[in-house]
Design an enzyme around this catalytic site. Sequence first.
Site, PDB file in Angstrom:
ATOM      1  N   GLU A 179       1.215  -6.088  20.318  1.00 19.68           N
ATOM      2  CA  GLU A 179       1.795  -5.305  19.794  1.00 19.68           C
ATOM      3  C   GLU A 179       0.675  -3.785  20.547  1.00 19.68           C
ATOM      4  O   GLU A 179       0.678  -2.704  19.732  1.00 19.68           O
ATOM      5  CB  GLU A 179       1.820  -4.863  18.082  1.00 19.68           C
ATOM      6  CG  GLU A 179       2.372  -6.275  17.652  1.00 19.68           C
ATOM      7  CD  GLU A 179       3.658  -6.131  17.669  1.00 19.68           C
ATOM      8  OE1 GLU A 179       4.124  -5.513  18.193  1.00 19.68           O
ATOM      9  OE2 GLU A 179       4.211  -7.183  16.778  1.00 19.68           O
ATOM     10  N   TYR A 216      -1.033  10.347  -4.606  1.00 17.14           N
ATOM     11  CA  TYR A 216      -1.937   9.786  -3.791  1.00 17.14           C
ATOM     12  C   TYR A 216      -1.158   9.141  -2.363  1.00 17.14           C
ATOM     13  O   TYR A 216      -1.831   8.976  -1.920  1.00 17.14           O
ATOM     14  CB  TYR A 216      -2.835   8.929  -4.348  1.00 17.14           C
ATOM     15  CG  TYR A 216      -3.744   8.877  -5.549  1.00 17.14           C
ATOM     16  CD1 TYR A 216      -4.622   9.351  -5.210  1.00 17.14           C
ATOM     17  CD2 TYR A 216      -3.626   9.455  -6.505  1.00 17.14           C
ATOM     18  CE1 TYR A 216      -5.973   9.836  -5.839  1.00 17.14           C
ATOM     19  CE2 TYR A 216      -4.298   9.793  -7.408  1.00 17.14           C
ATOM     20  CZ  TYR A 216      -5.498  10.300  -7.276  1.00 17.14           C
ATOM     21  OH  TYR A 216      -6.174  10.222  -8.134  1.00 17.14           O
TER      22      TYR A 216
END
Length: 214
Positions: free
Chosen positions: A75, A121
Amino acid sequence: MSEQSRQREDICRIAKSMFDRGLTCGASGNISVRLSDGSLLMTPTGSSMGFLDPARISHLDRDLQLLSGDPPTKEIPLHTAFYDTRHGTGAVVHLHSSHSVALSMLPDIDPNDMLPALTPYAIMRLGKVQRLPFILPGDPAMGDAVRGLAGRRSAVVLANHGPVVAGKDLWAATYAIEELEETAKLALLTHGAGAMGLSTAQIAAVVERFDIDW
């Protein structure tokens, strides 16, 4: 301890913690860190995040040539796309975490903002999360898709595959991707139940207070 040694140890410690908590399994997931000299540390291809050896972490130079360690994750285009387009990126984490993958498969999510604003958050650590289309693992098209965002997103989810998050350092990227997975879990638990997320005004207040790129 040198910068490289410390980062190798942190990669292995964090990867094992994620593996032990079921955030990725088998030989899935990968992590990279950019060192101060511009070279990269990456988890090796085909390796389990639960059983990494610091000495075998891949070390690549600026031209992505292998300097030491085992061959890196396939990747690479996905990771380098974030380093090349998002200013200040110091680490990239990619997982196959179940709730994020499950959420990416739902037909009614907004691909430009796939996480509902359920907690402050998630906004603080992630901003908006982009769902990218399904792309074959290892295909350079993954990197092309991230480059197409021109650095506007620190977090994406590859449909039917998993989340990828860039952060200023390894710990920031780790905290952010864990927040993504927990928010995806909340989204699935409350999906279709009429849950009360944050209002537009509350989202705006969080964005302003914490200077979020929204």
